[in-house]
Design a protein around this motif. Structure first.
Motif, short mmCIF file in Angstrom:
data_model
loop_
_atom_site.label_atom_id
_atom_site.label_comp_id
_atom_site.label_asym_id
_atom_site.label_seq_id
_atom_site.Cartn_x
_atom_site.Cartn_y
_atom_site.Cartn_z
N TYR B 335 0.80 -1.23 0.00
CA TYR B 335 0.00 0.00 0.00
C TYR B 335 0.83 1.27 0.00
CZ TYR B 335 -3.99 -2.95 1.04
OH TYR B 335 -4.95 -3.89 0.97
N HIS B 336 1.97 1.26 0.65
CA HIS B 336 2.67 2.53 0.87
C HIS B 336 4.08 2.48 0.32
CE1 HIS B 336 -0.69 3.06 3.58
NE2 HIS B 336 -0.36 1.91 4.15
N PHE B 447 -5.78 -3.79 4.88
CA PHE B 447 -5.95 -2.35 5.06
C PHE B 447 -4.65 -1.58 5.18
CE2 PHE B 447 -9.79 -4.30 6.81
CZ PHE B 447 -10.73 -3.67 6.04
N GLY B 448 -3.52 -2.22 5.05
CA GLY B 448 -2.27 -1.48 5.15
C GLY B 448 -2.06 -0.88 6.53
N PHE B 449 -1.49 0.33 6.56
CA PHE B 449 -1.20 0.96 7.85
C PHE B 449 -2.47 1.34 8.60
CE2 PHE B 449 3.30 1.54 6.89
CZ PHE B 449 3.81 1.32 8.14
N TYR B 450 -3.54 1.55 7.87
CA TYR B 450 -4.82 1.84 8.52
C TYR B 450 -5.21 0.67 9.43
CZ TYR B 450 -9.84 2.80 8.87
OH TYR B 450 -11.11 3.03 9.33
N GLY B 451 -5.15 -0.53 8.88
CA GLY B 451 -5.47 -1.71 9.67
C GLY B 451 -4.52 -1.88 10.83
N THR B 453 -2.79 0.43 12.43
CA THR B 453 -3.01 1.43 13.47
C THR B 453 -4.26 1.09 14.29
OG1 THR B 453 -2.12 3.02 11.91
CG2 THR B 453 -3.13 3.90 13.90
#
Lengths: 366, 547
Positions: B335-336, B447-451, B453
């Motif tokens: 994702y990033h 969800f990448g970093f969203y998940g 966090t």
């Protein structure tokens, strides 16, 4: 109000995180151009003055929530509808914050994930945390405040080392006089994010120290005002007023200026993390305030309405507007039409009645 | 032994006895009858040894010593029980006014610990525990001699918690040895012990140990209450007790500390904790336990404080790497990727070109394979240990990369996570981390970093909701206590840690939220309540059967 008591340091941290919340990443005080930082400070000052009013009500009724003393002061016939109106406000604010958060997130990184999925994950996490209790929420905020502050310090140092900060971009101060600053304060800054502190009237009965508690919250508000003002000043110093004003999330491009020998670069993921943490805690506080209100007005156990309320917030946030622009316009309008009524008028009336009553009841024995 | 356990055990034994024909469950004045009853009760087990003797000059008095072979200390039995019984014959008289058991106990027996008992059930349990019972013809009183002993593993170096510098002795399976290992380190009358027998069938001795004046009375009372509430058939390891007395069972995080090291137990006793020693296992429980405790090692106090702080930071870091390592890698590459420095990104992409799977699948495959390897390494016979490590290293190391299934960097990430899990001193905390890692993998993959966090927020909130005997799990970080920071991530030098205050004073200064709270009936683990109901039901069934 039950036996749960929340310590002062935890209240400080939840207040600070609540205030930083979304405000840290959006372009706050944008109406006043490069003097945004001044309008934030003034807004903070105004917010603290308004909060003094809430604190007055709290000191008069340390064991009651806002819904509790509204019913007590205004009587059941008026008090309960007013309380319900506040519950609706909190649900709406929670939903709006979540929409803000998930949309900004989608803009920043998660381009292909549907908003609904992002919001669902967020509301489920919030529901889990609140299921564990408000004390758990405030304790968790202590840990994440530390993380947010660490990210802040790290980013600031990195920006300095990258040489991207040009303080001249902040000059001249108040180029067009004080009028735009005042206008910005009146239109936005005293209300967002500081006026939103009205929801703490629902949480304050949990304070472990009646006398000191509100002062600690005000201290957190002042700290938040300083940090927000500093961040906005930093954004402008890095990007210049023009770009900062146009960008919906000015902190992102500002942080992405960080570049240290091609190794540490594009650390804007930290901003995204701050955004997620901020939105989460802000939304959870509104959510908690609504839940406390519901359980008090309808005499329901706190946990029973948790998941229905979560679903409600999720739906409101999804159906609130067709697009983000509409959502923002709506928010801007609410900010000076509906919210002042909730955040100033009703508490003002309550303060007036309490003060007058207190005045007369004091005089009677003498 | 608590009264309740006694009664419940007895009712079951009675029920069992009722089914067999002709067994009388009492001591008979006729010696032969008593002995037959004993043998019938244990089902004519071959390890019950009965030695019939005659005391005094002919015809003498018939007597019998009953013991369980293997559980008794043979030397004590031979020298101090049988020897003294048969040698001191001149004491015996035919005078009916003399109570023979008292006489023998008072004048003849040389063994250090002996008593007289006439309760059938207690005698039976004592014999099954390794004591020797002396039956005398014509008396219903029985002399019990403490001859418990037999073979145990000798004290050796602990295998699970190693130190470079520090004492090298570890607990063993014998509770008496374990108690002595602690006693040897605290020469203080304040060291208190309470013993009880838990397990309606195993009747395992369990000792609760604490320092009077250091451990708060509330805590000791609470531990006692919870131990008494434990209703279970068998206690084979302290884990059985741990699961039944902890505050809450649905969490991957351990809320009770266990250790094989006597020095750790002593240190914790002096910090006001309570130790629970269970017979038959070298693992002693320490409670209450907070999160930071699982990152401390006995060696932190033997090394210089600055080095100890470094070691602790390394352990916390390894925990973070353990739970977040692969998920951060997945989030970054999926994702990033703009965060990765350009040259490294090009390198990564060229590696990934030949790999058919997305990073998430890759990580899952490798993590699962690594768990296989680790589990195999722990369970398999030592002899074939070499094979597994060679095969594992070859397959997971180079073959998967050459076959184009996994990228080399993923091998590095997974290996790093694996190593990190071994750097955590407490094994049960490392397992918790391994479990949580998979949840984060899933969140990062979707969800990448969203998940990640949100996962972190939920995890911290979950930890905040945990309590160990009323102490918040994340204290002294949350709720924040500056004084409590002396021995957490930091370890201040001894002269700064010792404030010269007695523990009572220190506890009085603790904030309210840090103090032990009682009244945990509501939060008691559901297993206890369930068990109690079960036990109750079983008792009712037993009484029905008898009727």
């Amino acid at each position: 109000m039950g036996s749960v008591r929340i310590g002062l340091s935890q209240f400080f941290s939840i207040t600070l995180l609540f205030e930083l919340g979304t405000a840290l990443v959006v372009n706050l005080g944008v109406l006043s151009g490069k003097d945004a930082w001044i309008s934030i400070l003034l807004g903070g000052l105004a917010g603290i003055l308004v909060f003094l009013g809430y604190a007055y009500l709290y000191w008069k009724h340390p064991d009651l929530t806002f819904a509790g003393y509204t019913t007590k002061i205004l009587g059941k016939a008026v008090g309960i509808p007013v309380s319900i109106a506040y519950i609706i406000l909190y649900l709406n604010l929670a939903a709006r914050d979540m929409r803000d958060g998930s949309t900004m997130l989608a803009m920043a990184t998660m381009h292909h994930t549907p908003l609904f999925i992002l919001s669902t994950l967020m509301i489920l996490s919030a529901a889990y945390v609140l299921h564990k209790g408000i004390e758990v929420l405030t304790r968790t905020s202590l840990v994440f405040l530390l993380i947010v502050l660490l990210i802040g310090v790290f980013s600031t140092i990195m920006l300095m080392l990258s040489g991207s900060i040009n303080l001249n971009r902040l000059l001249p101060v108040m180029e067009t006089g004080i009028q735009p600053v005042i206008e910005s304060v009146v239109r936005q800054n005293y209300m967002f994010p500081f006026g939103e502190m009205v929801c703490f009237t629902m949480l304050m009965p949990y304070l472990s120290n009646v006398r000191k508690g509100p002062w600690v919250i005000m201290g957190a508000m002042a700290t938040a005002a300083l940090l927000l003002s500093f961040t906005m000043a930093l954004n402008i110093a890095v990007l210049g007023a023009d770009i900062a004003q146009r960008s919906p999330l000015p902190l992102m491009p500002a942080i992405s200026k960080i570049s240290i020998s091609d190794f540490i670069q594009r650390v804007d993921i930290f901003v995204v993390m701050v955004l997620i943490i901020g939105v989460f805690f802000k939304m959870s506080v509104f959510f908690a305030a609504a839940l406390i209100g519901i359980s008090e007005v309808f005499k329901l156990p706190y946990r029973k309405m948790l998941y229905p309320a979560a679903l409600l917030i999720l739906l409101i946030s999804m159906l609130d507007a067709r697009s983000f622009i509409e959502h923002l316009n709506e928010g801007g309008k609410l900010l000076y039409t509906i919210y002042p009524f909730y955040m100033l008028a009703v508490p003002g009336v309550l303060i007036l009645i309490t003060a007058v009553k207190g005045h007369f009841s004091e005089r009677r024995p003498g | 032994m608590t009264a309740r356990h006694g009664s419940s055990g007895r009712s079951e034994a009675e029920a069992a006895g009722g089914r067999r024909e002709g067994v009388e469950r009492r001591i008979s004045p006729v010696l032969g009858e008593s002995l037959r009853n004993i043998q019938a009760e244990v089902g004519y087990s071959p390890d019950i040894k009965i030695r019939e003797v005659r005391l005094g000059s002919s015809p003498g008095i018939k007597a019998a010593a009953v013991h369980l072979s293997g559980l008794t200390d043979t030397q004590a039995l031979n020298e101090f029980v049988m020897g003294s019984l048969l040698q001191n014959t001149d004491l015996l008289t035919d005078d009916p006014a003399v109570h023979l058991p008292d006489l023998l106990l008072g004048r003849a027996l040389e063994i250090g610990e002996a008593s007289i008992m006439d309760e059938w059930h207690d005698i039976l349990i004592a014999i099954l525990g390794g004591d020797t019972a002396i039956f005398l013809d014509g008396y219903t009183d029985v002399i019990l001699c403490a001859t418990r002993g037999g073979e145990w593993r000798s004290v050796s170096e602990p295998t699970s918690q190693l130190v470079v510098r520090g004492p090298k002795d570890g607990f063993v399976e014998s509770i008496a040895t374990n108690i002595s290992l602690v006693r040897r380190r605290i020469h203080s009358p304040k060291l208190r012990m309470e013993t009880m027998k838990i397990g309606s069938e195993t009747r395992t001795p369990v000792v609760m140990m604490y320092m009077k004046g250091y451990a708060s009375d509330d805590l000791v009372g609470e531990v006692r209450k919870r131990l008494e509430k434990v209703a279970i058939d068998e206690v084979l390891e302290s884990g059985f007790i741990e699961e039944l007395i902890q505050d809450k069972t649905i969490t991957p995080f351990p809320t009770i500390y266990n250790t094989e090291r006597p020095d750790v137990v002593v240190g914790n006793l002096l910090e006001g904790r309570v130790a629970v020693i269970v017979d038959g296992t070298p693992f002693v429980l320490l409670l209450p336990a907070v999160f930071t405790q699982f990152f401390q090692s006995a060696e932190d106090y033997s090394q210089r404080f600055d080095i100890a702080i470094l070691m602790r930071i390394v352990r916390y870091l390894s925990f973070v790497v353990l739970i977040l390592g692969p998920s951060v890698y997945i989030a970054l590459t999926t994702y990033h990727y703009e965060m990765i420095p350009t040259t490294l990104l090009i390198n990564l992409l060229s590696q990934r070109e030949n790999v058919p799977f997305p990073a998430f699948v890759e990580a899952m495959l490798m993590e699962v394979a690594f768990e296989f390897l680790r589990e195999a390494g722990v369970r398999m016979p030592r002899v074939i240990g070499q094979t597994v490590s060679v095969v594992g290293a070859l397959i997971l190391g180079s073959a998967v990369v050459e076959a184009g299934i996994i990228t080399p960097i993923m091998v590095i990430v997974v290996a790093l996570t694996g190593i990190a899990s071994f750097a955590i001193p407490a094994y049960n905390m490392a397992i918790a981390g391994r479990l949580i890692r998979f949840a984060f993998l899933l969140l990062a993959g979707m969800f990448g970093f969203y998940g990640i966090t949100l996962g972190l927020i939920v995890m911290v909130a979950h930890m905040n909701s945990l309590r160990s005997f009323g102490i918040p799990y994340l204290s002294p970080f949350v709720p924040l206590s500056v004084r409590g920071q002396k021995d957490t991530i930091l370890r201040l030098p001894m002269w700064l840690m010792n404030t010269g205050k007695s523990p009572q004073q220190m506890r009085a200064e603790l904030p309210k939220s840090m103090q032990v709270t009682t009244g945990h009936e509501a939060t008691l683990s559901p297993a206890i309540q369930k068990n109690e109901e079960l036990q109750q039901k079983r008792r009712e069934e037993d009484s029905d059967e008898q009727e």
